[in-house]
Design a protein around this motif. Sequence first.
Motif, short mmCIF file in Angstrom:
data_model
loop_
_atom_site.label_atom_id
_atom_site.label_comp_id
_atom_site.label_asym_id
_atom_site.label_seq_id
_atom_site.Cartn_x
_atom_site.Cartn_y
_atom_site.Cartn_z
N GLU A 193 -4.95 13.13 -9.17
CA GLU A 193 -5.36 11.85 -8.59
C GLU A 193 -5.84 10.85 -9.65
O GLU A 193 -5.78 9.64 -9.40
N LYS B 172 2.15 2.12 -3.42
CA LYS B 172 1.15 2.49 -4.41
C LYS B 172 0.97 4.00 -4.44
O LYS B 172 0.84 4.66 -3.40
N ASP C 130 -5.87 8.30 -12.66
CA ASP C 130 -4.80 7.42 -13.12
C ASP C 130 -4.24 7.86 -14.47
O ASP C 130 -3.01 7.87 -14.66
N LYS D 78 0.83 -1.21 0.00
CA LYS D 78 0.00 0.00 0.00
C LYS D 78 0.86 1.26 0.00
O LYS D 78 0.53 2.24 -0.64
N SER E 219 -1.24 7.09 -5.09
CA SER E 219 -2.64 7.50 -5.20
C SER E 219 -2.78 8.89 -5.80
O SER E 219 -3.81 9.22 -6.39
N ARG E 220 -1.74 9.75 -5.67
CA ARG E 220 -1.75 11.07 -6.28
C ARG E 220 -0.32 11.60 -6.38
O ARG E 220 0.56 11.16 -5.63
#
Length: 436
Positions: free
Chosen positions: A385, A372, A387, A369, A374-375
């Motif tokens: 934000e 990863k 993709d 996590k 996210s933004r």
Amino acid sequence: MDAIIWNVRSVSTMQAFERLITMHRKHHFEFIGILEPMQQSHKMERYRARIGLAQAVVNVSNKIWAFIDEIFEVTILYNMTQQLTLRLMHSETHVELILTLVYAKCDRIERIEQWDTLYAMASYMTVPWLVGGDFNVIWHEEEKYGALPVSLIEVDDFRYCINTCNLTYLGFEGSIFTWWNRRSEEECIFKRLDRCFGNNELQQTFPGLEITHLSKIGSDHCPMLLKCDIETTPIKKSFRFLNFWTKHETFKDVVKENWNADFSDNPFCIFNYKLKKLKQTLSTWSRATYGDIFQKIASLEEVVMVHERQSEVNPTQMNRQRLQQVQAEMIKYLALEEEFWRQKAGMLWFKDGDRNTKFFHAQVNGRRKRLKLSRIQNSLGNWIEEDHLIAEEAIKFYKDQFTESVVPNDFYILNHVPSMVDSDQHERLMALPSNK
């Protein structure tokens, strides 16, 4: 495509069918194979109506039933005492599948007829072929716990048949043992009698085929849950060196025996050859020495539960010794599981003795996590934000990094770089190499 194959032979047959109906409501099976239901035909028809699958086929001995979804066109190829073979043609995808449901005899001589039939079918089989059911024989000595030693003649007959038919064992998840005689103490027996095989065409058509051994509720055999997805691409697992291998007494001998090359070549080529050879050898050695540690733990948990119940009912010294033996075996595999997750989590500060594997799962998932995105913040300072916008900004960033808008023509900065070689050394470095 979901399906199930199950030998429901048991005094609790009604309970087994109630469980089957519940599972069908959850998974919506496209075909169900039932072995030795011990029910009269009119009762079986009533169960079929409750299950809701449109078609039903039963073999001549009334011991194998197949419930098929109406999306298949069904043709009976072989209707015999020990097997029922059907051709299933999917009406939407037009995928053809040959399904052989096996309920083999307990006697070795009687099983020869079944092996001969599989030989004959394999000689002309060119489409996906799934062979599953209760073969009433194990493949290896480790697939049995308790009772008398294994008859190697029976095992050899089984292996020879499967290998000659070019069938491949499709693997499984869950307990190693698929059958339990529901007894305890010295009469307690566990075996793996139920399994599924497939030919190359089946594995190519259904690369994501997964088989799970469910619990033995309602029968002395466990149901085999099959989940197939035509569009799923197979996942090729990369080689992973497990640190606990080095603690095994035969590890160094295996490395020494395989760290050699019988040819002369560039040292780097030889080194690469040795690594590949050792990788293949260690993979085979690990499967033979440890097997699947997670499946082994699941199976040992079953055995431990049986001996714990027996020790509580009859706390004799013999029962305690048997319980301690299986507990020691399970502790050994729990230690291997602990080593696996410690290595996967990359935590060198792990405290010895802590077996909280859920904690390690959380650590691994937490690291994923954290990695990863996210933004991100673009060059103007704005947060992005979505993709597709993140991907576009990443491409733009690296294009700007590796693209020059102005070609420099002044290299004055090189004057500040100190010279590390004199003129003679420079000439020798620039000279062409000689043959000497």
